[in-house]
Design a protein around this motif. Structure first.
Motif: not given
Length: 66
Positions: A40-49
């Motif tokens: 979830p952390a990787e996905l949240a960061l990728a989505l924010a970027d």
């Protein structure tokens, strides 16, 4: 807005129809990507970027067209 109390409970509170549709689609996409091993952390960061890049692209096109 999305609120969570734990990893297994997600509550979507009423916002605009567009925002609600986006959040529902996003949660489906994130659930599917977690099945491929992303956290979830990787996905949240990728989505924010990706979201930030899209906003900047839209803003630059808006400035150029004015």
């Amino acid at each position: 807005m999305i609120t969570t109390e734990d990893q297994n409970h997600i509550e979507l509170k009423q916002t605009s129809n567009c925002r609600q549709d986006v959040e529902i689609a996003m949660m489906g996409m994130l659930t599917n990507l977690q099945k491929h091993g992303w956290t979830p952390a990787e996905l949240a960061l990728a989505l924010a970027d990706a979201s930030e890049e899209l906003v900047m692209l839209i803003a630059s096109k808006t400035v150029k067209s004015n």
